[in-house]
Design an enzyme around this catalytic site. Structure first.
Site, short mmCIF file in Angstrom:
data_model
loop_
_atom_site.label_atom_id
_atom_site.label_comp_id
_atom_site.label_asym_id
_atom_site.label_seq_id
_atom_site.Cartn_x
_atom_site.Cartn_y
_atom_site.Cartn_z
N ASP A 11 -0.16 7.07 -3.44
CA ASP A 11 -1.32 6.76 -4.26
C ASP A 11 -1.65 7.85 -5.28
O ASP A 11 -1.88 7.56 -6.45
CB ASP A 11 -2.55 6.55 -3.37
CG ASP A 11 -2.63 5.14 -2.80
OD1 ASP A 11 -1.87 4.28 -3.26
OD2 ASP A 11 -3.46 4.91 -1.91
N HIS A 71 0.85 -1.18 0.00
CA HIS A 71 0.00 0.00 0.00
C HIS A 71 0.89 1.24 0.00
O HIS A 71 2.13 1.14 0.13
CB HIS A 71 -0.94 0.01 1.20
CG HIS A 71 -2.11 -0.92 1.05
ND1 HIS A 71 -3.11 -0.70 0.12
CD2 HIS A 71 -2.43 -2.09 1.68
CE1 HIS A 71 -4.01 -1.67 0.21
NE2 HIS A 71 -3.60 -2.53 1.13
#
Length: 379
Positions: free
Chosen positions: A157, A127
């Site tokens: 992200d 992540h």
């Protein structure tokens, strides 16, 4: 949709995080974005109501050969294709770049991953926090006497992931219009978050940055570049890096002739300066300080919450945030274009709401659409 990308067709394989963010940006700028979701989710609300705006939604079962053929057909008429699976997954589905580019040589095939398409960690899960940990970004954020602080998932992200992918596919799309040939865009969050550190690596190379947390002038260590708590528990963001703005800060606070503040970059004085500034800001509320610094050219601003920010007069005047009739708050499309302005975003659709419409545009007649539905390939 109006905007600079009007006429550009995008197919997005449904995913989470940076891929949908990239597709949202393209849709905001006027591209016709078709998101492919799972048939099991048909009729449900969008999982992420802001990031799924400015889309049309179709469903296709990627484990059903007929559903795969639907996606291939959509990609054959698209300019850009976006996927965010682990390396090799779309190839196993029959939707890899070789298959799609063979049918549509002008297609730009955008791939969004954390580690990239190759390298020893390419198949590892992860992540945002993991990707920025590996590039040094996470190490640099946080106090000297504390642990690294994840900067939400803005660096990996979105900034180093989805935005990088948007830049990449648009660059490749421009090239395709010139050459007639598409290509694969390999966007990795590790690469993107490293790219965002360009200024810090530049400072490192000339001795202006220490490879330590809480030891540099832009990481909250300098007294003139950090936040201060106010009497009501709110905070002010203080950032007068340049001498003229630093002078304005001192003037507003009545410190222009104070010897402790005479040398802005005297690191030996920084602890004393920080302590004194903290004591001063603690004497008034955040909004009192905001009023006092307004128009003073001191690079000082109130720290607003997510729900306060849309109400600030500057953000209201520019329309930086949009508030729907249902109370949904969302950032407006950005940047602004003088000749091809973007439209007010269309709300995220129900999953599969445009399946028949999009398939008809792609050349499927009503009989074939009915067959696909009966076979469970679409819904």
């Amino acid at each position: 949709m109006p905007g600079p990308l009007a006429g550009v067709k995008v197919v997005e394989l449904g995913g989470i995080g940076p891929g949908p963010f990239c597709a949202m940006v393209l849709g905001d700028l006027g591209a016709d974005v078709v998101r492919v979701d799972r048939p099991a989710e048909a009729g449900s609300d969008a999982a992420r109501p802001v990031m799924h705006r400015n889309r049309r939604s179709v469903t296709a079962d990627l484990k059903n050969p007929a559903g795969v053929e639907v996606v291939r057909t959509l990609a054959a008429g698209a300019d850009i294709f976006i996927e965010g699976f682990r390396p090799g997954v779309t190839e196993r589905l029959g939707l890899g770049p070789d298959e799609l580019l063979a049918r549509n040589p002008r297609l730009v095939y955008g791939r969004m991953t954390g580690w990239g398409q190759d390298g020893p960690m390419a198949q590892e899960p992860g992540h945002d926090i993991d990707y920025i940990a590996l590039t040094g970004a996470l190490h640099a954020i946080g106090p000297a006497d504390g642990d690294p602080v994840p900067p939400l998932n803005l660096v990996g992200d979105f900034g180093g992931g989805g935005m990088l992918l948007a830049v990449g596919v648009l660059g490749a799309a421009l090239n395709a219009r010139t050459t007639g040939h598409g290509q694969v865009v390999d966007a990795a969050m590790t690469d993107g978050s490293a790219l965002l550190l360009s200024m810090m690596y530049g400072f490192l190379s000339i001795g202006r940055w220490k490879d330590e947390r809480g030891a540099n002038f832009l990481d909250g260590t300098a007294p003139y570049y950090r936040t201060y708590r106010c009497a009501d528990g709110g905070h002010m963001a203080v950032g007068p890096v340049e001498p003229q703005f630093y002078a304005s800060l001192l003037r507003v606070l009545g410190l222009s002739d104070d010897a402790d503040f005479a040398a802005q970059n005297d690191r030996a004085k920084w602890p004393v300066m920080t302590e004194r500034l903290a004591a001063i800001f603690a004497t008034r509320t955040r909004d009192e300080w905001a009023k006092g610094f307004a128009g003073q050219e001191a690079c000082v601003a109130p720290v607003l919450s997510l729900m306060e920010a849309p109400q600030h007069p500057h953000n209201v005047a520019r329309g930086t945030y949009l508030v729907g009739e249902d109370g949904l708050v969302e950032p407006a499309p950005a940047p602004r274009f003088s000749a091809t302005p973007t439209a007010t975003p269309q709300p995220s659709p129900l999953v599969g709401a445009h399946t028949d419409e999009v398939l008809a545009e792609a050349g499927f007649d009503t009989g074939r659409i009915a067959e696909l539905r009966a076979a469970g390939a679409v819904r």
